[in-house]
Design an enzyme around this catalytic site. Structure first.
Site, PDB file in Angstrom:
ATOM      1  N   GLY A  14      41.981  44.092  49.553  1.00 57.59           N
ATOM      2  CA  GLY A  14      41.685  44.648  48.224  1.00 57.59           C
ATOM      3  C   GLY A  14      42.853  45.458  47.695  1.00 57.59           C
ATOM      4  N   THR A 144      44.983  51.276  51.537  1.00 57.05           N
ATOM      5  CA  THR A 144      43.563  51.040  51.270  1.00 57.05           C
ATOM      6  C   THR A 144      42.949  52.283  50.647  1.00 57.05           C
ATOM      7  OG1 THR A 144      41.336  50.619  52.131  1.00 57.05           O
ATOM      8  CG2 THR A 144      42.872  51.565  53.701  1.00 57.05           C
ATOM      9  N   ASP A 146      40.074  52.961  51.000  1.00 56.75           N
ATOM     10  CA  ASP A 146      39.038  53.416  51.941  1.00 56.75           C
ATOM     11  C   ASP A 146      39.529  54.545  52.855  1.00 56.75           C
ATOM     12  OD1 ASP A 146      37.650  51.378  50.813  1.00 56.75           O
ATOM     13  OD2 ASP A 146      37.546  50.124  52.603  1.00 56.75           O
ATOM     14  N   MET A 190      33.294  52.876  46.508  1.00 59.38           N
ATOM     15  CA  MET A 190      33.688  51.933  47.568  1.00 59.38           C
ATOM     16  C   MET A 190      33.974  52.639  48.896  1.00 59.38           C
ATOM     17  SD  MET A 190      36.062  49.048  45.785  1.00 59.38           S
ATOM     18  CE  MET A 190      35.328  47.601  45.018  1.00 59.38           C
ATOM     19  N   GLY A 191      34.010  51.872  49.938  1.00 60.47           N
ATOM     20  CA  GLY A 191      34.257  52.399  51.279  1.00 60.47           C
ATOM     21  C   GLY A 191      33.207  51.820  52.202  1.00 60.47           C
ATOM     22  N   ARG A 192      33.573  50.717  52.830  1.00 59.50           N
ATOM     23  CA  ARG A 192      32.607  49.964  53.626  1.00 59.50           C
ATOM     24  C   ARG A 192      32.138  50.734  54.866  1.00 59.50           C
ATOM     25  NH1 ARG A 192      31.675  44.927  53.876  1.00 59.50           N
ATOM     26  NH2 ARG A 192      33.245  44.542  52.270  1.00 59.50           N
ATOM     27  N   LEU A 302      37.026  49.558  39.186  1.00 60.58           N
ATOM     28  CA  LEU A 302      37.707  50.571  38.361  1.00 60.58           C
ATOM     29  C   LEU A 302      38.409  51.607  39.232  1.00 60.58           C
ATOM     30  CD1 LEU A 302      34.935  51.274  35.717  1.00 60.58           C
ATOM     31  CD2 LEU A 302      37.171  50.253  35.279  1.00 60.58           C
ATOM     32  N   GLN A 303      37.765  51.940  40.376  1.00 60.91           N
ATOM     33  CA  GLN A 303      38.302  53.027  41.214  1.00 60.91           C
ATOM     34  C   GLN A 303      39.575  52.625  41.944  1.00 60.91           C
ATOM     35  OE1 GLN A 303      35.181  53.629  44.444  1.00 60.91           O
ATOM     36  NE2 GLN A 303      34.499  51.767  43.413  1.00 60.91           N
ATOM     37  N   ARG A 304      39.858  51.361  42.033  1.00 63.92           N
ATOM     38  CA  ARG A 304      41.080  50.978  42.739  1.00 63.92           C
ATOM     39  C   ARG A 304      42.169  50.467  41.803  1.00 63.92           C
ATOM     40  NH1 ARG A 304      38.646  45.703  45.944  1.00 63.92           N
ATOM     41  NH2 ARG A 304      39.121  44.197  44.324  1.00 63.92           N
TER      42      ARG A 304
HETATM   43  O1  F6P Z   1      40.061  46.970  50.500  1.00 65.37           O
HETATM   44  C1  F6P Z   1      39.001  47.821  50.578  1.00 65.37           C
HETATM   45  C2  F6P Z   1      37.958  47.539  49.531  1.00 65.37           C
HETATM   46  O2  F6P Z   1      38.379  47.984  48.286  1.00 65.37           O
HETATM   47  C3  F6P Z   1      36.630  48.146  49.946  1.00 65.37           C
HETATM   48  O3  F6P Z   1      36.466  49.460  49.576  1.00 65.37           O
HETATM   49  C4  F6P Z   1      35.635  47.228  49.310  1.00 65.37           C
HETATM   50  O4  F6P Z   1      34.432  47.200  50.024  1.00 65.37           O
HETATM   51  C5  F6P Z   1      36.321  45.922  49.391  1.00 65.37           C
HETATM   52  O5  F6P Z   1      37.700  46.167  49.395  1.00 65.37           O
HETATM   53  C6  F6P Z   1      35.979  44.977  48.272  1.00 65.37           C
HETATM   54  O6  F6P Z   1      36.711  43.835  48.452  1.00 65.37           O
HETATM   55  P1  F6P Z   1      36.745  42.594  47.474  1.00 65.37           P
HETATM   56  O7  F6P Z   1      37.484  43.009  46.243  1.00 65.37           O
HETATM   57  O8  F6P Z   1      37.476  41.552  48.245  1.00 65.37           O
HETATM   58  O9  F6P Z   1      35.324  42.245  47.187  1.00 65.37           O
END
Ligand code: F6P
Length: 409
Positions: A14, A144, A146, A190-192, A302-304
């Site tokens: 991501g 990341t 995360d 986000m943050g798995r 949006l957060q990334r």
């Molecule tokens: O790379 C981390 C991340 O942004 C996580 O926080 C999120 O769960 C995941 O990627 C989402 O990934 P994708 O955009 O592939 O669905």
């Protein structure tokens, strides 16, 4: 010392608002510390397998373009979620990749990504050490939002996402208080596996903001009864509107993602469940049970990609960590990940270093217990002190037609 040949850079997983700043750092140092060309793989290692790459020197030719790269969100080179097979002798994927390396005289491989991407660097360097024994340097460069990579103090990209999350939490708190009626706004972040980014919403609280009423992290099993009773209690005590921030990765005590309580979700190439709908699930439950107005806000991508409010600290560290990876490779290091090491908090000083990538790949760094309060519904002062310096500073905007200018391939 210079790397005697060409180098190649890839971006994977991501994106973040700072991953291109790291690309800029690798590129910038690569031009100086490589005798050959600086290639960029299009779409990560998956693209490389198709020999899909560009000569970055032909694309980034001016200082302004380099500055734009630092400020442009998403992954300039494209990305992938591609899992390399186990590095067993003769495996066709590795054999193909090493043929490509040989054909294009690639002597340095730089991969910018999270823990899954460090798995790629780890496997390539194992395959090289065990079977190919080339002098190619394999380096991981962290990123990341995360913030869940081990060994590094924090991950490039996290500070900018944290600044965005804290900013919008402040804005949502103000907005939530506009009507004279009881309501709950649930904000999904986000943050798995780790709640670092959700925890950063705590920075919203201050003299000019009430802050979030609860912060729900994946490190704490989700207890709906507790959340419901706490909301009811706060309302009884006179709260009008509440904002609750929740990580997309919260799970019940039997390990089920809260978002899956609503409907089954699919998985990606790494077998990760697609996490979405956590806030909506909780908002619906609270509305039904407490009969109050609820709203779900999913910050989602949006957060990334919010580079308009990127942390200047994050962008400059992201650039530096990219440079550090190339410098280390030019000095003979391989099978390592570049990282950030905090020297002091006050004043905030952070330097770069490297660490064996085998001790990083596939591991997730969770928020420690000492940074979570006793009730498991907020972070502690220790957490706030850790995150606060990472969001500091803003970059000057490079604009076009009144909007941030970006660079694209
Ligand atoms: O790379 C981390 C991340 O942004 C996580 O926080 C999120 O769960 C995941 O990627 C989402 O990934 P994708 O955009 O592939 O669905």
């Amino acid at each position: 010392m210079k790397i005697k040949g060409n180098i190649i850079i890839g971006q994977s997983g991501g994106p973040t608002a700072a991953i291109n700043a790291t690309l800029a750092g690798v590129f910038d140092a690569g031009k100086k510390l490589t005798e050959g060309k600086v290639y960029g793989m299009l779409g990560g290692v998956e693209g490389l397998l198709q020999e899909n790459f560009i000569d970055m020197c032909e694309k980034i030719t001016t200082d302004r373009e380099l500055e734009l790269l630092k400020r442009t969100p998403s992954s300039y080179l494209g990305s992938c979620r591609f899992k390399l097979p186990e590095p067993v002798e003769g495996n066709e994927v590795y054999e193909k990749l090493f043929k490509i390396f040989e054909k294009h005289n690639i002597k340095g491989f730089f991969y910018i990504g999270g823990n899954d991407s460090m798995d790629t660097v780890k496997k390539l360097s194992i395959y090289n050490d065990e079977y190919k024994k080339t002098d190619i340097k394999f380096m991981g460069v962290p990123k990341t939002i995360d913030n869940d990579l081990v060994v590094t103090d924090h991950t490039p990209g996290f500070g900018s996402a944290a600044k965005f999350v804290a900013t919008v939490t402040k804005e949502l708190v103000r907005d939530s208080l506009v009507y004279d009626l009881k309501s709950v706004t649930i904000v999904e972040i986000m943050g798995r596996d780790a709640g670092w980014l959700t925890g950063a919403s705590a920075l919203a609280k201050g003299d000019d903001c009430e802050g979030a009423a609860m912060i729900l992290l994946p490190e704490v099993p989700f207890d709906y009864e507790y959340v419901k009773n706490r909301v009811a209690q706060l309302m009884e005590e006179g709260s009008k509107s509440l904002v609750i921030t929740v990580s997309e990765g919260v799970r019940t005590k039997d390990g089920k993602y809260v978002c899956e309580l609503g409907s089954e979700k699919g998985t990606d190439a790494f077998g990760h469940t697609m996490l979405t709908g956590t806030a909506q699930t909780i908002a619906t439950m609270l509305k039904n049970d407490l009969g109050i107005k609820t709203r779900a806000v999913e910050l989602s991508t949006l957060q990334r990609c919010a580079s308009h409010i990127a942390s200047a600290t994050d962008i400059s560290e992201s650039f530096a960590v990219g440079q550090a990876a190339v410098k280390a490779a030019s000095e003979g290091e391989t099978g390592k990940m570049a990282l950030l090491k905090r020297v002091s908090n006050n004043p905030y000083i952070c330097v770069t270093d490297t660490h064996d990538v085998r001790e990083v790949a596939n591991l997730a760094k969770e928020v420690p217990q000492s940074m979570i309060n006793e009730n498991g519904d907020y972070v502690t002062e220790e957490f706030i002190e850790y995150v606060r310096p990472l969001i500091e500073g803003e970059l000057s905007q490079l604009t076009v037609n009144g909007l941030p200018q970006h660079i694209k391939l």
